[in-house]
Design a protein around this motif. Structure first.
Motif, PDB file in Angstrom:
ATOM      1  N   UNK A 333       9.717  -1.905  -2.256  1.00 45.59           N
ATOM      2  CA  UNK A 333       9.727  -2.862  -1.144  1.00 45.59           C
ATOM      3  C   UNK A 333       8.094  -2.926  -2.062  1.00 45.59           C
ATOM      4  N   UNK A 334       7.330  -1.654  -1.973  1.00 43.30           N
ATOM      5  CA  UNK A 334       6.023  -2.168  -2.826  1.00 43.30           C
ATOM      6  C   UNK A 334       5.951  -3.161  -4.085  1.00 43.30           C
ATOM      7  N   UNK A 335       6.965  -3.915  -4.237  1.00 45.99           N
ATOM      8  CA  UNK A 335       6.661  -4.466  -5.734  1.00 45.99           C
ATOM      9  C   UNK A 335       6.756  -5.890  -5.181  1.00 45.99           C
ATOM     10  N   UNK A 336       6.790  -5.694  -3.972  1.00 45.53           N
ATOM     11  CA  UNK A 336       6.896  -7.096  -2.950  1.00 45.53           C
ATOM     12  C   UNK A 336       5.598  -6.794  -2.022  1.00 45.53           C
ATOM     13  N   UNK A 337       4.789  -6.921  -2.197  1.00 48.30           N
ATOM     14  CA  UNK A 337       3.256  -5.695  -1.280  1.00 48.30           C
ATOM     15  C   UNK A 337       3.089  -7.171  -0.219  1.00 48.30           C
TER      16      UNK A 337
END
Ligand code: PLP
Length: 458
Positions: A333-337
């Motif tokens: 999920x953190x790849x798409x902040x």
């Protein structure tokens, strides 16, 4: 002799009510509860109490009550205002992680198996690249929790040697995590430097020697020292190491965030990537600000991670497939902040604007009043202050709103709190100035609270 009036286990199991209990719960659990209930009755009789007229009936209903007692581990609503509440299990996981975990639970997965070659794989491979991308570290590994990460890193770098720590950073985290104790268990000798409020680069330089295994920096996560203070940043410790000793700098961030939280109105704390750039190894938790399951990350220099991976202690701290699957989903999920605020519940709750929470409180007030009115309680919209919890951003509060429940004639809010805790879905608030406060920052969807409260009978 009053004890003669007590029924036998056999007779109880063969009574109609006993048979019904066995059909529902199994013979073993029923026999155990009947024994316990019988023992209680026997003890009371020996203490001089008269046996109930229907002793068998009393024992059977006591056993039935014990067998149908709600599970203390059932889901509850955390309206305490502390978002990452350690005693309530910290972060709530995103749906993507829940799906990944349940899939991994149901079936075999290639946990340490390379599907391309058919040969052996490594457990850390599932998370390594993600962690490299998100933190800028050369390499990374993951263990059971951050306490384990610190213990393992200290043991690897400073077992049988000294670890230098500032006296201002000898912290205690709740639940008996104290740096000096962890240090002792890691087999490292604590070398304290500086004073509680001020530590200088020269203090570290003077303590460095051939016996030094590591310089440890600990984020003072659950308190803040203010006033006449100075501490030595990790980057400076690295410069000191570069003067010749080459002693590694281990930085325990505690909570550790992968993103700059000031973007969401929270205090700016150094991100993991910033700490990684300034230290040799960084440790942080999976279930604090990161918003995932319990875990401890160690990120940093590849040669040091390789040493950690060779430490036999690591095997005792490793993660299972369920948590690796959940962690991977959270890290992805953190790849798409930009969408994180929608996808990650911890961030969504922490970043919720006060006005949004206040509007929810206004909407819910009449419905909650209806639910608790039956037992004579009054409900009012109130302002309150949430906190992050788990020692993250300890001195900051987040302006919030909620419902204040007060009892008839000043009845103790503790009484209402107890009733809400006993619900099929327990509702947990906090008591302040004579009222039970339900901070709505942590409530996802109005109906969950209303449904929970319909269990309240007059
Ligand atoms: C919370 C914390 C720990 C312990 O982490 P867990 O994930 O709870 O084991 C260690 N160090 C610091 C600075 C912390 O804040």
């Amino acid at each position: 002799m009053p004890l003669r009036g007590l029924p036998s286990i056999d007779r109880l199991l063969n009574a109609d009510a006993g048979r019904a209990l066995v059909a529902a719960h199994g013979r073993g659990p029923v026999t155990r509860e009947l024994r316990l209930a019988l023992e209680t009755l026997r003890a009371e009789a020996l203490a001089g109490d008269a046996l109930p007229a229907d002793a068998a009936g009393a024992v059977l209903s006591a056993a039935a009550a014990a067998l149908t007692r709600p599970d203390p581990l059932r889901p509850c609503l955390n309206l305490t205002g502390t978002i990452l509440h350690t005693n309530l299990g910290r972060a709530l996981l995103p749906e993507a992680a829940i799906r990944a975990a349940t899939d991994a639970m149901r079936d075999a997965v290639a946990l340490e198996f390379d599907l391309d070659s058919g040969g052996r794989g490594e457990r850390d491979d599932h998370l390594r690249d993600l962690l490299r991308r998100l933190t800028g570290a050369e390499d990374a590994t993951v263990v059971n929790n951050n306490a384990a990460a610190v213990l393992l890193a200290l043991n690897t770098l400073a077992g049988g040697r000294e670890a230098i720590v500032s006296r201002g950073e000898l912290i205690e985290i709740g639940g008996a995590f104290r740096i000096p104790d962890i240090m002792a268990r890691a087999g490292a000798t604590l070398r304290e430097v500086g004073t509680t409020n001020r530590t200088h680069p020269g203090d570290y330089r003077a303590a460095l020697g051939p016996q030094t295994g590591v310089m440890l920096k600990v984020h003072t996560s659950n308190y803040r020292i203010e006033g006449f203070t100075s501490e030595v940043p990790a980057a400076t410790l690295r410069e000191i190491a570069a003067e010749g000793s080459e002693v590694p700098v281990l930085n325990d961030l505690g909570s550790g965030s992968l993103i700059d939280l000031s973007r969401y109105g929270l205090r700016r704390e150094p991100t993991v990537a910033e700490a990684v750039a300034q230290s040799d190894l960084v440790t942080f938790s999976g279930d604090k600000l990161l918003g995932g399951p319990q875990a401890g990350f160690i990120c940093g220099r590849a040669d040091l991670i390789a040493r950690i991976n060779r430490n036999p202690m690591k095997r005792a701290m490793r993660l299972d497939k369920i948590r690796i699957a959940a962690l991977k989903a959270v890290l992805e999920l953190y790849l798409d902040p930009d969408r994180l605020i929608e996808t990650l519940p911890t961030l969504a709750m922490l970043a919720r604007p006060r006005d949004d929470i206040a509007a929810q409180a206004e909407r819910l007030q009449p419905r909650v009043q209806q639910a608790v009115g039956a037992i004579g309680f009054q409900v009012a919209v109130c302002d309150c202050a949430s906190q992050v919890g788990s020692g993250a951003l300890p001195t900051d509060t987040l302006p919030s709103a909620g419902l204040a429940l007060t009892g008839p004639g000043g009845a103790a809010p503790q009484q209402l709190a107890a009733r809400l805790r006993a619900l099929p879905v327990p509702v947990l608030g906090r008591i302040a100035s004579g009222a039970l406060i339900l901070d709505l920052r942590g409530l996802r969807g109005d109906d969950r609270l209303i449904h929970a409260l319909t269990g309240l009978a007059p």
